[in-house]
Write a protein that holds these residues in place. Sequence first.
Motif, PDB file in Angstrom:
ATOM      1  N   TYR A  32      77.245  89.959   3.272  1.00 11.08           N
ATOM      2  CA  TYR A  32      76.759  88.576   3.337  1.00 11.08           C
ATOM      3  C   TYR A  32      77.585  87.738   4.312  1.00 11.08           C
ATOM      4  O   TYR A  32      77.117  86.725   4.822  1.00 11.08           O
ATOM      5  CB  TYR A  32      76.817  87.965   1.928  1.00 11.08           C
ATOM      6  CG  TYR A  32      76.181  86.600   1.821  1.00 11.08           C
ATOM      7  CD1 TYR A  32      74.823  86.456   1.605  1.00 11.08           C
ATOM      8  CD2 TYR A  32      76.947  85.434   1.945  1.00 11.08           C
ATOM      9  CE1 TYR A  32      74.246  85.204   1.500  1.00 11.08           C
ATOM     10  CE2 TYR A  32      76.382  84.188   1.849  1.00 11.08           C
ATOM     11  CZ  TYR A  32      75.030  84.080   1.627  1.00 11.08           C
ATOM     12  OH  TYR A  32      74.451  82.841   1.532  1.00 11.08           O
ATOM     13  N   GLU A  76      77.789  87.330  -5.184  1.00  8.89           N
ATOM     14  CA  GLU A  76      77.112  88.231  -4.242  1.00  8.89           C
ATOM     15  C   GLU A  76      78.100  89.217  -3.622  1.00  8.89           C
ATOM     16  O   GLU A  76      77.835  90.422  -3.525  1.00  8.89           O
ATOM     17  CB  GLU A  76      76.450  87.389  -3.150  1.00  8.89           C
ATOM     18  CG  GLU A  76      75.808  88.180  -2.046  1.00  8.89           C
ATOM     19  CD  GLU A  76      74.515  88.845  -2.466  1.00  8.89           C
ATOM     20  OE1 GLU A  76      73.989  89.647  -1.677  1.00  8.89           O
ATOM     21  OE2 GLU A  76      74.035  88.574  -3.581  1.00  8.89           O
ATOM     22  N   TYR A 134      69.752  93.224   3.217  1.00  6.51           N
ATOM     23  CA  TYR A 134      70.611  92.548   4.185  1.00  6.51           C
ATOM     24  C   TYR A 134      70.913  93.511   5.324  1.00  6.51           C
ATOM     25  O   TYR A 134      71.280  94.665   5.089  1.00  6.51           O
ATOM     26  CB  TYR A 134      71.954  92.139   3.565  1.00  6.51           C
ATOM     27  CG  TYR A 134      71.940  90.888   2.756  1.00  6.51           C
ATOM     28  CD1 TYR A 134      71.008  89.896   2.968  1.00  6.51           C
ATOM     29  CD2 TYR A 134      72.897  90.689   1.763  1.00  6.51           C
ATOM     30  CE1 TYR A 134      71.005  88.744   2.218  1.00  6.51           C
ATOM     31  CE2 TYR A 134      72.912  89.547   1.005  1.00  6.51           C
ATOM     32  CZ  TYR A 134      71.960  88.571   1.232  1.00  6.51           C
ATOM     33  OH  TYR A 134      71.972  87.434   0.489  1.00  6.51           O
ATOM     34  N   VAL A 159      77.650  82.811  -4.004  1.00  7.39           N
ATOM     35  CA  VAL A 159      78.198  83.628  -2.918  1.00  7.39           C
ATOM     36  C   VAL A 159      79.318  84.546  -3.407  1.00  7.39           C
ATOM     37  O   VAL A 159      79.323  85.739  -3.101  1.00  7.39           O
ATOM     38  CB  VAL A 159      78.656  82.751  -1.738  1.00  7.39           C
ATOM     39  CG1 VAL A 159      79.339  83.598  -0.674  1.00  7.39           C
ATOM     40  CG2 VAL A 159      77.465  82.014  -1.127  1.00  7.39           C
ATOM     41  N   LEU A 214      70.649  88.691   8.698  1.00  7.50           N
ATOM     42  CA  LEU A 214      71.573  87.588   8.447  1.00  7.50           C
ATOM     43  C   LEU A 214      71.808  86.733   9.689  1.00  7.50           C
ATOM     44  O   LEU A 214      71.821  85.496   9.602  1.00  7.50           O
ATOM     45  CB  LEU A 214      72.914  88.144   7.946  1.00  7.50           C
ATOM     46  CG  LEU A 214      72.879  88.764   6.549  1.00  7.50           C
ATOM     47  CD1 LEU A 214      74.108  89.617   6.316  1.00  7.50           C
ATOM     48  CD2 LEU A 214      72.768  87.691   5.487  1.00  7.50           C
ATOM     49  N   THR A 227      70.146  85.984  -3.335  1.00  2.00           N
ATOM     50  CA  THR A 227      69.955  87.418  -3.392  1.00  2.00           C
ATOM     51  C   THR A 227      68.480  87.727  -3.348  1.00  2.00           C
ATOM     52  O   THR A 227      67.748  87.386  -4.262  1.00  2.00           O
ATOM     53  CB  THR A 227      70.546  87.996  -4.692  1.00  2.00           C
ATOM     54  OG1 THR A 227      71.869  87.517  -4.833  1.00  2.00           O
ATOM     55  CG2 THR A 227      70.528  89.504  -4.652  1.00  2.00           C
TER      56      THR A 227
END
Length: 621
Positions: A78, A70, A233, A67, A238, A488
């Motif tokens: 995210y 990312e 995304y 994370v 999400l 990802t």
Amino acid sequence: MEFTVIDYSIFALLLVLSSAIGLFYALSGNRQRTVQEFLLANRNMSFLPVALSLLATFQSAVAILGVPAEIYRFGTEYWFLGCSYFLGLLIPAHIFIPIFYRLHITSTYEYLELRFNKTVRVFGTVTFIFQMVIYMGVVLYAPALALNAVTGFDLWSAVLTIGLVCTLYTTLGGLKAVIWTDVFQTLVMFAGQLAVIVVGAWRVGGMARIWHLAEQEGKISGIDLDPDPFKRYTFWTLSMGGVFMMLSLYGVNQAQVQRYLSARSEWEAKLSCYAVFPCQQIMLCLSCLTGLVMFIYDREHPLAPAQRPRSSDQLVLYFVMDVLRDLPGLPGLFVACLFSGSLSTISSAFNSLATVTMEDLVRPCCPGLSESRATLLSKLLALGYGLLCLGMAYVSSMLGPVLQAAISIFGMVGGPLLGLFCLGMFFPCANSTGAVVGLLAGLAMAFWVGIGSLLQSMGAAREPYPPNNTLLPTASNLTTALATTLLTPMLAPQSPSGLQKFYNLSYMWYSAHNSTTVVLVGLLVSLLTGPTPAAAVDPRTIYPVLPRLLCCLPHKYRQKLCCGVVFPDQDSDHTDTVVKSNGMANGLVPPGSRQREQEAEGQGYISMGGAPEYSLQETSF
């Protein structure tokens, strides 16, 4: 970048304390002498340790490493995954937990036998075992490989140490030891991430400056309302796709359901689910803030070319070893945090695998198994899965690029299993043939999309370089596969067309796509082969979702939406007849249900000749 004596001491202390918790519960109380105590902590846990264990079970090293990387590479988009936590935890608390808890089952897949038949139960169990056996070897090997690449810590010493410690306290202490070590390891995870954020922010001028610079660099993402499911995304991907992912983890996964069932009451089980929500949000915030601190710190204190990480998952460890180099003990604390994620995930896998193997495969074949032998066999199963985990870690080291497919399997199998449970709970007309065919269709769809995406990504190098060129992506690196596959999604080609477009589906939609496939195919096959008669459906296994969603309709129309299934508040005498005439009379009650019935009657449930029944008030709609 090497560990000091203090770092090694802190890391060793984590392993010693984890083992000590297992030994304590192995030598105290009833000493894990019954199956219920070993597998369900004697159904006597309070909500807080259960909640922290729920959090730790899937907060593995993959998330701790992936994370922040990312956020470092692509910005804070995210972070919107947190929007999915509300429904992703509220739905299990009010739908899945009441059904599982009131049936007083041990294995989640006992539900499938009560709802359908033994064949569906075996299919579900085997699918889950396949999912977890592959994943637990990867979770053990990946952080050890990353640590070895950064600090020089011996790879196989780390693998063997973590694997044996997990096996020790899981085998000796049972679920109670697993839950309390999860609590301890969760606190270590919080402490490790918080230490990195505080020290890193202090070295670059504080969080306000970090946020301001990140905003100038375009790392603070806005809300993208594009509904395109093939886009990497978006807010919908999400927040909505994440709901299905959360349901597959917190709604029907045995490792989580087993913790709900260990609570001392249904209310405590629900409360544990509520308590996970703020904990998940805090953990997500810490990971995202770590990513922002990493980005600004690297911008102002770039590493020498020879010290730059070779893959995204190593980025966090390189940052930690650099930013904490003058503070002995803190690198060890973060590595302890990293391995706490692996310990909690692996120990949960051991315990849940031992449970489903014992309850779904062994007991039905050996109904006369004594309690002492069953407990011993459960411990041996946990030990056996622990050794298998070490073997899977060795295999993982030899798979190379193929490992990306193995990791994708974990994300893809959860969706079909979610679809199977939703098919049973929400659609009384679904039959066992539809359930099996639907599950197989969902798995086929998952493997087709997942493997197609994998092969397409391997055929073209599409991963962009992050800022400052600090990352050199390599498809053959094991831990790169971990971060890119689970955290990802593959980036879409310029002009995807035809079936290739499916290969670019965002990974956050995998669970929704695959579970929907199971439900649609299962319903179609059920209608073609003859729906399940209403009299053959156990009302305890159904959640009347349509009547409750359409509560404004007249009562007679809501009855029709129940497909003829009579719930206790409508006609309790008829329900008693229904229950006695279906699964209970046909031997579908899982072994040990008589003991569970007696326990349930002691807790105030209404018995209907088998597992505990819903109360009349709570099943009204």
